[in-house]
Design a protein around this motif. Structure first.
Motif, PDB file in Angstrom:
ATOM      1  N   GLN A  43     -20.071  -8.305   1.926  1.00 14.25           N
ATOM      2  CA  GLN A  43     -19.124  -7.532   1.124  1.00 14.25           C
ATOM      3  C   GLN A  43     -18.809  -8.253  -0.182  1.00 14.25           C
ATOM      4  OE1 GLN A  43     -18.085  -4.422   2.366  1.00 14.25           O
ATOM      5  NE2 GLN A  43     -17.527  -4.157   0.228  1.00 14.25           N
ATOM      6  N   GLN A  44     -18.549  -9.557  -0.085  1.00 16.21           N
ATOM      7  CA  GLN A  44     -18.248 -10.336  -1.284  1.00 16.21           C
ATOM      8  C   GLN A  44     -19.466 -10.411  -2.205  1.00 16.21           C
ATOM      9  OE1 GLN A  44     -17.620 -11.206   1.865  1.00 16.21           O
ATOM     10  NE2 GLN A  44     -15.719 -12.361   2.049  1.00 16.21           N
ATOM     11  N   ALA A  45     -20.640 -10.568  -1.615  1.00 15.00           N
ATOM     12  CA  ALA A  45     -21.872 -10.627  -2.411  1.00 15.00           C
ATOM     13  C   ALA A  45     -22.109  -9.309  -3.130  1.00 15.00           C
ATOM     14  CB  ALA A  45     -23.065 -10.972  -1.528  1.00 15.00           C
ATOM     15  N   ALA A  46     -21.972  -8.201  -2.402  1.00 11.94           N
ATOM     16  CA  ALA A  46     -22.182  -6.886  -3.016  1.00 11.94           C
ATOM     17  C   ALA A  46     -21.213  -6.669  -4.170  1.00 11.94           C
ATOM     18  CB  ALA A  46     -22.023  -5.785  -1.964  1.00 11.94           C
ATOM     19  N   ALA A  47     -19.955  -7.016  -3.956  1.00 11.48           N
ATOM     20  CA  ALA A  47     -18.953  -6.825  -5.006  1.00 11.48           C
ATOM     21  C   ALA A  47     -19.241  -7.720  -6.207  1.00 11.48           C
ATOM     22  CB  ALA A  47     -17.559  -7.112  -4.451  1.00 11.48           C
ATOM     23  N   ALA A  48     -19.596  -8.981  -5.951  1.00 18.23           N
ATOM     24  CA  ALA A  48     -19.857  -9.921  -7.051  1.00 18.23           C
ATOM     25  C   ALA A  48     -21.104  -9.515  -7.836  1.00 18.23           C
ATOM     26  CB  ALA A  48     -19.994 -11.345  -6.505  1.00 18.23           C
ATOM     27  N   PHE A  49     -22.173  -9.124  -7.139  1.00 22.18           N
ATOM     28  CA  PHE A  49     -23.386  -8.697  -7.839  1.00 22.18           C
ATOM     29  C   PHE A  49     -23.146  -7.391  -8.598  1.00 22.18           C
ATOM     30  CE2 PHE A  49     -25.926 -11.401  -4.792  1.00 22.18           C
ATOM     31  CZ  PHE A  49     -26.420 -12.250  -5.756  1.00 22.18           C
ATOM     32  N   ASP A  50     -22.381  -6.477  -7.994  1.00 22.61           N
ATOM     33  CA  ASP A  50     -22.078  -5.218  -8.670  1.00 22.61           C
ATOM     34  C   ASP A  50     -21.278  -5.482  -9.952  1.00 22.61           C
ATOM     35  OD1 ASP A  50     -22.023  -2.224  -8.630  1.00 22.61           O
ATOM     36  OD2 ASP A  50     -19.864  -2.601  -8.566  1.00 22.61           O
ATOM     37  N   ARG A  51     -20.293  -6.338  -9.863  1.00 23.06           N
ATOM     38  CA  ARG A  51     -19.476  -6.699 -11.039  1.00 23.06           C
ATOM     39  C   ARG A  51     -20.348  -7.337 -12.125  1.00 23.06           C
ATOM     40  NH1 ARG A  51     -15.729  -8.393  -8.152  1.00 23.06           N
ATOM     41  NH2 ARG A  51     -16.493 -10.509  -7.854  1.00 23.06           N
ATOM     42  N   LEU A  52     -21.230  -8.238 -11.709  1.00 21.41           N
ATOM     43  CA  LEU A  52     -22.126  -8.904 -12.653  1.00 21.41           C
ATOM     44  C   LEU A  52     -23.053  -7.895 -13.324  1.00 21.41           C
ATOM     45  CD1 LEU A  52     -23.146 -11.560 -13.867  1.00 21.41           C
ATOM     46  CD2 LEU A  52     -24.609 -11.808 -11.872  1.00 21.41           C
ATOM     47  N   ALA A  53     -23.582  -6.953 -12.547  1.00 25.61           N
ATOM     48  CA  ALA A  53     -24.479  -5.932 -13.100  1.00 25.61           C
ATOM     49  C   ALA A  53     -23.751  -5.067 -14.117  1.00 25.61           C
ATOM     50  CB  ALA A  53     -25.041  -5.066 -11.979  1.00 25.61           C
ATOM     51  N   ARG A  54     -22.523  -4.713 -13.818  1.00 23.53           N
ATOM     52  CA  ARG A  54     -21.743  -3.850 -14.725  1.00 23.53           C
ATOM     53  C   ARG A  54     -21.287  -4.604 -15.979  1.00 23.53           C
ATOM     54  NH1 ARG A  54     -20.932   0.814 -11.996  1.00 23.53           N
ATOM     55  NH2 ARG A  54     -21.036   0.690  -9.748  1.00 23.53           N
ATOM     56  N   ASP A  55     -21.070  -5.916 -15.852  1.00 25.07           N
ATOM     57  CA  ASP A  55     -20.598  -6.716 -16.986  1.00 25.07           C
ATOM     58  C   ASP A  55     -21.734  -7.186 -17.894  1.00 25.07           C
ATOM     59  OD1 ASP A  55     -18.048  -6.420 -16.025  1.00 25.07           O
ATOM     60  OD2 ASP A  55     -17.886  -8.455 -15.216  1.00 25.07           O
ATOM     61  N   SER A  56     -22.972  -7.083 -17.430  1.00 21.39           N
ATOM     62  CA  SER A  56     -24.123  -7.532 -18.208  1.00 21.39           C
ATOM     63  C   SER A  56     -24.741  -6.346 -18.937  1.00 21.39           C
ATOM     64  CB  SER A  56     -25.177  -8.145 -17.287  1.00 21.39           C
ATOM     65  OG  SER A  56     -24.645  -9.233 -16.580  1.00 21.39           O
ATOM     66  N   GLU A  57     -25.531  -6.648 -19.953  1.00 20.57           N
ATOM     67  CA  GLU A  57     -26.274  -5.599 -20.650  1.00 20.57           C
ATOM     68  C   GLU A  57     -27.179  -4.922 -19.626  1.00 20.57           C
ATOM     69  OE1 GLU A  57     -29.568  -5.471 -24.163  1.00 20.57           O
ATOM     70  OE2 GLU A  57     -27.988  -6.981 -24.315  1.00 20.57           O
ATOM     71  N   GLN A  58     -27.153  -3.595 -19.552  1.00 21.36           N
ATOM     72  CA  GLN A  58     -27.751  -2.880 -18.424  1.00 21.36           C
ATOM     73  C   GLN A  58     -29.237  -3.132 -18.201  1.00 21.36           C
ATOM     74  OE1 GLN A  58     -26.935   1.260 -18.871  1.00 21.36           O
ATOM     75  NE2 GLN A  58     -28.804   1.684 -19.976  1.00 21.36           N
ATOM     76  N   ASP A  59     -29.990  -3.465 -19.229  1.00 19.26           N
ATOM     77  CA  ASP A  59     -31.414  -3.707 -19.009  1.00 19.26           C
ATOM     78  C   ASP A  59     -31.770  -5.190 -19.085  1.00 19.26           C
ATOM     79  OD1 ASP A  59     -31.070  -3.983 -21.720  1.00 19.26           O
ATOM     80  OD2 ASP A  59     -32.841  -2.825 -22.270  1.00 19.26           O
ATOM     81  N   SER A  60     -30.754  -6.052 -19.034  1.00 26.03           N
ATOM     82  CA  SER A  60     -31.039  -7.485 -19.059  1.00 26.03           C
ATOM     83  C   SER A  60     -31.588  -7.925 -17.708  1.00 26.03           C
ATOM     84  CB  SER A  60     -29.770  -8.282 -19.383  1.00 26.03           C
ATOM     85  OG  SER A  60     -28.883  -8.263 -18.280  1.00 26.03           O
ATOM     86  N   SER A  61     -32.276  -9.027 -17.707  1.00 24.57           N
ATOM     87  CA  SER A  61     -32.832  -9.572 -16.478  1.00 24.57           C
ATOM     88  C   SER A  61     -31.728  -9.881 -15.467  1.00 24.57           C
ATOM     89  CB  SER A  61     -33.636 -10.833 -16.795  1.00 24.57           C
ATOM     90  OG  SER A  61     -34.104 -11.434 -15.616  1.00 24.57           O
ATOM     91  N   ILE A  62     -30.611 -10.401 -15.942  1.00 24.31           N
ATOM     92  CA  ILE A  62     -29.504 -10.730 -15.040  1.00 24.31           C
ATOM     93  C   ILE A  62     -28.953  -9.461 -14.396  1.00 24.31           C
ATOM     94  CG2 ILE A  62     -27.114 -11.564 -14.965  1.00 24.31           C
ATOM     95  CD1 ILE A  62     -27.939 -13.632 -17.084  1.00 24.31           C
ATOM     96  N   ALA A  63     -28.744  -8.425 -15.182  1.00 26.65           N
ATOM     97  CA  ALA A  63     -28.206  -7.175 -14.646  1.00 26.65           C
ATOM     98  C   ALA A  63     -29.158  -6.567 -13.626  1.00 26.65           C
ATOM     99  CB  ALA A  63     -27.938  -6.183 -15.774  1.00 26.65           C
ATOM    100  N   LEU A  64     -30.451  -6.618 -13.908  1.00 24.88           N
ATOM    101  CA  LEU A  64     -31.423  -6.029 -12.981  1.00 24.88           C
ATOM    102  C   LEU A  64     -31.503  -6.821 -11.682  1.00 24.88           C
ATOM    103  CD1 LEU A  64     -34.196  -4.955 -15.507  1.00 24.88           C
ATOM    104  CD2 LEU A  64     -32.401  -3.548 -14.459  1.00 24.88           C
TER     105      LEU A  64
END
Length: 135
Positions: A43-64
């Protein structure tokens, strides 16, 4: 097929390498999310990765990568529809300039779409998605 959930070995190895690169890396948001993932704190991982994806440029390597691992975490939680959303977003936003990593992300996302469909009981969709993975 058993509904046991296994961590993808490639993902775990990638996360382990990411965390062992530098001692201060634990402060990095991706590393924090990866630590939750490695610890089985889905749950914590999903939330943290989701937050990171939304906070990063959508097509960046980190977001993907964050989208991929958010989906992986959601699969572990049995939240297949939510996981599918991350995988579909990933497939729609792959950057053709980075063909090697895009191909790897696309293959993982395609396979996981089939797996999510299978685990949710949608055999027809699972077969179609997994056939796309094989092709």
């Amino acid at each position: 097929m058993s509904k046991s959930y296994r961590l993808p070995l490639i993902g775990v190895a990638t996360l382990w390498v990411s965390l062992s690169v530098h001692p201060s890396i634990a402060e990095d948001p991706f590393s924090v999310a990866a630590q939750h993932y490695q610890s089985g704190q889905w749950q914590q991982a999903a939330a943290a990765f989701d937050r990171l994806a939304r906070d990063s440029e959508q097509d960046s390597s980190i977001a993907l990568r964050a989208r991929l691992y958010a989906g992986e975490s959601l699969i572990q939680l049995g939240q297949y529809a939510e996981a599918e959303q991350h995988y579909r977003f990933l497939l729609q936003h792959l950057d053709v300039r980075h063909q090697h990593s895009s191909a790897r992300f696309a293959a993982q996302a395609q396979f996981r779409l089939g797996e999510a469909a299978w685990l949710s009981g949608d055999t027809a969709t699972a077969v179609r998605q997994l056939q796309g993975y094989v092709d």
